[in-house]
Design an enzyme around this catalytic site. Sequence first.
Site, PDB file in Angstrom:
ATOM      1  N   HIS A 216       0.895  -1.162   0.000  1.00  0.00           N
ATOM      2  CA  HIS A 216       0.000   0.000   0.000  1.00  0.00           C
ATOM      3  C   HIS A 216       0.933   1.212   0.000  1.00  0.00           C
ATOM      4  CE1 HIS A 216      -3.701   2.254   1.295  1.00  0.00           C
ATOM      5  NE2 HIS A 216      -2.780   3.067   1.765  1.00  0.00           N
ATOM      6  N   HIS A 218       2.024   5.190  -0.791  1.00  0.00           N
ATOM      7  CA  HIS A 218       1.645   6.591  -0.989  1.00  0.00           C
ATOM      8  C   HIS A 218       2.757   7.283  -1.760  1.00  0.00           C
ATOM      9  CE1 HIS A 218      -1.842   7.201   1.947  1.00  0.00           C
ATOM     10  NE2 HIS A 218      -1.619   5.910   1.904  1.00  0.00           N
ATOM     11  N   CYS A 249      -3.106  12.452   2.412  1.00  0.00           N
ATOM     12  CA  CYS A 249      -2.861  11.876   3.726  1.00  0.00           C
ATOM     13  C   CYS A 249      -2.951  12.962   4.785  1.00  0.00           C
ATOM     14  CB  CYS A 249      -1.494  11.203   3.734  1.00  0.00           C
ATOM     15  SG  CYS A 249      -1.271  10.045   5.091  1.00  0.00           S
ATOM     16  N   ASN A 260      -2.435   7.950  -2.563  1.00  0.00           N
ATOM     17  CA  ASN A 260      -1.989   6.633  -3.022  1.00  0.00           C
ATOM     18  C   ASN A 260      -1.331   6.710  -4.389  1.00  0.00           C
ATOM     19  OD1 ASN A 260      -3.225   5.523  -0.801  1.00  0.00           O
ATOM     20  ND2 ASN A 260      -4.346   3.980  -1.967  1.00  0.00           N
TER      21      ASN A 260
END
Lengths: 316, 316
Positions: A216, A218, A249, A260
């Site tokens: 995952h 960013h 974020c 993301n």
Amino acid sequence: MSDLPKSAIIREEGPREGFQSEKEFVPTEDKLRLIRSLAETGLPEVQCVSFVNPKWVPNMADAEEVANAIERVPGVRYTGIWLNLKGFERALATPLDKHGTLQMSASETFSIRNSNRNNAETVEEQRRILDAYLANNVPVDRAYVMTAFGCNYEGEIAPETVRDRVAMILDIAAERDVKLNTMMLADTVGWANPEAISSVVGLIRERWPELQLGLHLHDTRGIAMANALRGLEMGVQVFDAACAGLGGCPFAGHKGAAGNICTEDLVFLCHELGIETGVDLDALIESARLAESILGRQLPGKIMHSGSLRQYRQAA
Amino acid sequence: MSDLPKSAIIREEGPREGFQSEKEFVPTEDKLRLIRSLAETGLPEVQCVSFVNPKWVPNMADAEEVANAIERVPGVRYTGIWLNLKGFERALATPLDKHGTLQMSASETFSIRNSNRNNAETVEEQRRILDAYLANNVPVDRAYVMTAFGCNYEGEIAPETVRDRVAMILDIAAERDVKLNTMMLADTVGWANPEAISSVVGLIRERWPELQLGLHLHDTRGIAMANALRGLEMGVQVFDAACAGLGGCPFAGHKGAAGNICTEDLVFLCHELGIETGVDLDALIESARLAESILGRQLPGKIMHSGSLRQYRQAA
């Protein structure tokens, strides 16, 4: 690069991730239009909503309305997220595809600051959450280690710390005879780099060779695509992503920071490397453009503005 | 990843690349402020202006004024570019650091469409340009192969074609006893991918092991940072870049398409991988923010919006 996987699973988080950080309320019908568009691209999963307190996230006030109005494309998983049991109960009352997720933060300080729980308390909480999933026949197949590559409070995270958290999560699951298939390593606040990806993925895989690993990522500091490449080179096959690079974020204190990794740019990378995703890239680019038209401003995705190579290849 | 180089040379093209594609005229003083700011970050070279016809590129109408007003930071090369001998003569009359560059396009169709010359005519033109450099005592140490990874007219470019172009350029230089130190491989219209980087770099290096290779990457389709990573993994040590991700590629028909790879995001990648650049990343982030304030809109660079990791590492 013979270690590259033959295929990758890219999970779309754009509608949830993207809309929740918008200041202006996005009309329910627009949310549904984007979800429908994404579901028609071949993406295996679209994360649609977050069941959170609308006082804190006004754009998710219509989570139930969105969830109830989705017209399903067969084969696509429509999911949501929640932060606590109350949110989970709201999700249960909708027709969304439910899946239970366990999570811990590699950085205990991050956990304390963000959820007011130390590791022992987090383990207790995760046990309660797991019991609630099992009591409601919700499948539990995935877990997240947050801040797996670094944390604004603790700095670099040792790969051994991530391994310890993975062990704690697997223990919680094993206590209830639950087998987790996928462990997602989350670069929650943008500390990952390709060498850290190699170190952490390598160490976890060495210890649990059968555990599927995912990333995952960013794009907080602009190198998410390099991190994804290294992940692919290490054989990672599962990625979270957000179309058009939607999201951000805000909770981590990065005002204006990127969200993301961009789904269609990542799909482009995979396809150019011969890695199948099952996604129609041109259709996905149209979804990203729809997201841009809904929000009314330029979004950070790149290939959505230049177009894919298909037309040029066909002409050449 | 023991093949990563110990250091990299990152050449800044932001002022030229960025301002030339702006519709509104950027005041000369603002151009000079950005050039000054960039020169104080440790970057070895700042490409300041383009000596082109102001009828086509109005923002470069003050090229001479900018070049004459630069207050030099010792050790920094202040350069400009030109597209023909007339532009070169304009550059000669300024105090900029002159360096001669040869170039050919891997795609002959691209060359014909963009400069109305086939390969044989390009070789003749490059000979004339090289003679002009030598007649004016301008050092010639670098060359570019444009469209080295693909072209919107010809599609994929075979690595062997790039090798042929490199050979043609080296022959032109050798005819005049000129030794080129660096061969830049340019992804002019955003076709590169990590495997193509490996193939082309590998083939050129095999044939000319002593030739320093560099990459001029555009982020047209969002994977420039993955391409840069693969370049670094292949030992490439020279990169062109533009602070804040300034610029774009309007001539290639990509309206709104991204420009060069973002300098400070690339510097961040290098530093996280332990590759020295000589650049003060935090100072460079301030330069990128200055570019944003000059242009008055959000620019695509990422770390300029989140900040570096230094403050967090110091606190941790």
